[in-house]
Motif scaffolding. Structure first.
Motif, PDB file in Angstrom:
ATOM      1  N   TYR A  22      -0.239   2.335   2.952  1.00 41.99           N
ATOM      2  CA  TYR A  22       1.191   2.288   3.197  1.00 41.99           C
ATOM      3  C   TYR A  22       1.730   0.864   3.269  1.00 41.99           C
ATOM      4  O   TYR A  22       2.927   0.663   3.440  1.00 41.99           O
ATOM      5  CB  TYR A  22       1.519   3.002   4.509  1.00 41.99           C
ATOM      6  N   ALA A  23       0.838  -0.113   3.171  1.00 41.41           N
ATOM      7  CA  ALA A  23       1.222  -1.521   3.239  1.00 41.41           C
ATOM      8  C   ALA A  23       0.161  -2.327   2.496  1.00 41.41           C
ATOM      9  O   ALA A  23      -0.960  -1.849   2.305  1.00 41.41           O
ATOM     10  CB  ALA A  23       1.319  -1.979   4.698  1.00 41.41           C
ATOM     11  N   PRO A  24       0.485  -3.536   2.058  1.00 40.97           N
ATOM     12  CA  PRO A  24      -0.514  -4.354   1.356  1.00 40.97           C
ATOM     13  C   PRO A  24      -1.634  -4.791   2.299  1.00 40.97           C
ATOM     14  O   PRO A  24      -1.378  -5.204   3.437  1.00 40.97           O
ATOM     15  CB  PRO A  24       0.288  -5.560   0.867  1.00 40.97           C
ATOM     16  N   ASN A  25      -2.861  -4.671   1.843  1.00 41.29           N
ATOM     17  CA  ASN A  25      -4.013  -5.112   2.605  1.00 41.29           C
ATOM     18  C   ASN A  25      -4.451  -6.498   2.143  1.00 41.29           C
ATOM     19  O   ASN A  25      -4.377  -6.823   0.967  1.00 41.29           O
ATOM     20  CB  ASN A  25      -5.172  -4.130   2.436  1.00 41.29           C
ATOM     21  N   GLY A  26      -4.917  -7.310   3.092  1.00 42.00           N
ATOM     22  CA  GLY A  26      -5.350  -8.661   2.771  1.00 42.00           C
ATOM     23  C   GLY A  26      -4.346  -9.686   3.260  1.00 42.00           C
ATOM     24  O   GLY A  26      -3.708  -9.520   4.306  1.00 42.00           O
TER      25      GLY A  26
END
Length: 248
Positions: A22-26
């Motif tokens: 649901y959101a950018p990882n990293g």
């Protein structure tokens, strides 16, 4: 340690490309290139950012970061203030959501089982996020929820029959009340997650399966703490875990 290397080792460990999230990882906000001190915490709140500034941290690593699906994209209000604080102090923000829930050793589900002494038997659900297993000693549901709350340092909510015998348990940390029916299908006696919705009261009674809401924050402290410990043990960085209190 260089920021680029930090992101590389975290990605290699958590494999974010395997998840539809649901959101950018990293890396979400880029700060200075060299990272010596990292502050970890559950959520990238202003309180955590302020604590990281006080620690003279180079990067913040969290489970709940920014830029969630369907949120207002404008940089106004608290989002503006948070980002302004990070950029003004050249602090990077890295966040891993579902990859940190699911990791077989460092993840929230794995670490919650370790904290509570549950025996892991397997994973189910969407992207392997629903875990199941057994408790070391069978207990009544009210005894089980009391012990869970004491271990997590937060009073847990029990829905369902207090005298229900609990032997097998399913769990998914955070806001996973939607997995309740799938947990019931696994033949468990209790399901543990962080949050609860109105319908779980009726479902717990009608399924005769205990539903335990133990706190979103309380159930998700342990993965990010374990990830930070792994980083400090295997790489040349100092890591400070800061537990910003949250009753939810």
């Amino acid at each position: 340690m260089q920021l680029s290397e930090l992101q590389r080792v975290l990605d290699a460990q958590l494999e974010p490309w395997r998840f539809k999230d649901y959101a950018p990882n990293g890396l979400q906000v880029e700060g200075r290139a060299e990272v010596r001190t990292i502050v970890t915490g559950v959520t990238a709140s202003q309180a955590l950012i302020d604590a990281a500034i006080a620690q003279q941290a180079d990067a913040i690593l969290v489970h709940h970061g920014y830029f969630w699906k369907n949120e207002d994209p404008r940089l106004v209000g608290i989002k503006k203030r948070r980002l302004q604080s990070l950029l003004a102090h050249d602090i990077s923000l890295l966040a891993y959501h579902l990859p940190l829930d699911a990791h077989p050793e460092l993840g929230n589900n794995a670490q919650l089982a370790r904290e509570l002494g549950w025996q892991v038997e397997g994973q189910s659900g969407d992207q392997g996020l629903l875990w199941y297993g057994s408790v070391p000693v069978p207990q009544r549901a009210d005894e089980f929820v009391r012990a869970t709350g004491e271990k997590l340092g937060r009073e847990a909510l029990l829905l369902g029959r207090p005298d229900k015998p609990v032997r097998r348990v399913a769990w998914c940390t955070g806001g996973a009340q939607g997995y309740f029916a799938e947990a019931v299908a696994l033949g468990v006696d209790a399901f543990v997650t962080g949050e609860v919705s109105e319908q779980q009261h009726h479902m717990a009674l009608e399924y005769d399966v205990a539903f335990v809401a133990a706190g979103h924050h309380a159930t998700e402290r342990y993965g990010i703490r374990a990830l930070g410990a792994w980083l400090s043990n295997n790489h040349d960085v100092s890591v400070v875990f800061i537990d910003v209190a949250n009753p939810v």
